[in-house]
Design an enzyme around this catalytic site. Sequence first.
Site, short mmCIF file in Angstrom:
data_model
loop_
_atom_site.label_atom_id
_atom_site.label_comp_id
_atom_site.label_asym_id
_atom_site.label_seq_id
_atom_site.Cartn_x
_atom_site.Cartn_y
_atom_site.Cartn_z
CG ASP A 10 -1.95 1.38 0.79
OD1 ASP A 10 -2.45 1.69 0.08
OD2 ASP A 10 -2.34 1.35 2.17
CE1 TYR A 42 2.51 5.96 -3.84
CE2 TYR A 42 0.81 3.90 -4.41
CZ TYR A 42 2.46 4.60 -4.04
OH TYR A 42 2.68 3.31 -4.15
CB CYS A 74 -3.14 0.86 -2.32
SG CYS A 74 -3.28 2.12 -2.70
CG ASN A 75 -9.62 0.69 -2.97
OD1 ASN A 75 -10.55 0.05 -3.86
ND2 ASN A 75 -8.60 0.56 -1.66
CB THR A 76 -4.93 4.67 -4.60
OG1 THR A 76 -5.85 5.22 -3.56
CG2 THR A 76 -5.02 6.39 -6.01
CB CYS A 188 -9.61 4.19 0.42
SG CYS A 188 -7.85 4.61 1.36
CG HIS A 190 -5.24 4.51 4.31
ND1 HIS A 190 -4.30 4.45 3.21
CD2 HIS A 190 -4.18 4.89 5.85
CE1 HIS A 190 -3.48 4.28 3.30
NE2 HIS A 190 -3.12 4.74 4.59
N1 DGL Z 1 -4.82 2.40 1.14
C1 DGL Z 1 -5.03 3.54 -0.08
C2 DGL Z 1 -6.88 2.94 -1.38
O1 DGL Z 1 -6.68 2.19 -0.81
C3 DGL Z 1 -4.30 4.59 -0.61
C4 DGL Z 1 -4.29 5.90 0.26
C5 DGL Z 1 -3.10 7.30 -0.47
O2 DGL Z 1 -2.35 6.70 -0.80
O3 DGL Z 1 -3.62 7.60 -0.49
O4 DGL Z 1 -6.67 4.04 -1.71
#
Ligand code: DGL
Length: 272
Positions: A10, A42, A74-76, A188, A190
């Site tokens: 991530d 990200y 991590c979705n992003t 996300c 997080h």
């Molecule tokens: N945890 C990450 C996600 O799932 C991204 C958080 C980030 O870097 O802005 O998208």
Amino acid sequence: MSSPRILLFDSGMGGLTVARAVARQLPEAHLIYSADNAGFPYGAWKEKPLVERIRNVIGKLIDRAKPDVVVVACNTASTIAIGDLRSTFSVPFVGTVPAIKPAAAMTKSGIIGVLATPGTVNREYTHSLIHTYAYHCKVFLHGAPRLAEIAEQKLRGHAVDMAELADEVAPVFRKRDGGKTDVVVLGCTHYPLLIDEIRQVAPWEVNFIDPSGAIARRVADVVEETAHKGPDTKVPVHGTVLLTAARSESSETLAAYASMGFAKHEIVDLPV
Ligand code: DGL
């Protein structure tokens, strides 16, 4: 058969919510966590440099950790780079994308909220999930600018500013034609770290979808199909976190990782 080595990746601490689910699903697995904390967050990165960065960092991490499976928690990162990663590296990848399909199956009002990073809400991939699975729903996508950072601060032991949190999530709670949002996708990794606080500031009750359990089941299927390399004493051991930035040697950050089961840390030099 030896225990599989699973590398979770991530930008920061969000993938720990996926690591927790994978540890429950596969208690015998060796989990190595990695965070590109030098690149965090990200959410605001432009697409092309982000894909290049993810490819470079993951290449370095694969060399170091020699995993049987990589989970892009991590979705992003997944919504922009999973295809590129699969065609670049031979190790199998499991990605994480917003749970729009299950949300469309669950909603009764036909009004869905998707909370994600600004990057994820802009992705073609996310829009095509909506067109394919939720074309009959009203979908409110919101790119929350600070939510991932608030989640990290909470894990480091800082108090959550509930008024700020309320502003970050408010745009997915909407009313339309007598109905209102009844399902909110946590898009996300997080955000499940803040689920108790998000419930407190939500203007009404909804079903929140945290996809970590489904991802863990997918990881178990992939592990089942994959040959394991077996123990190797030169690579990081279970419970190690690989970080790209030395700044995260702050004791608060390391304590946060340790509290989630990753007590040993190593700084991985960034590729140039
Ligand atoms: N945890 C990450 C996600 O799932 C991204 C958080 C980030 O870097 O802005 O998208």
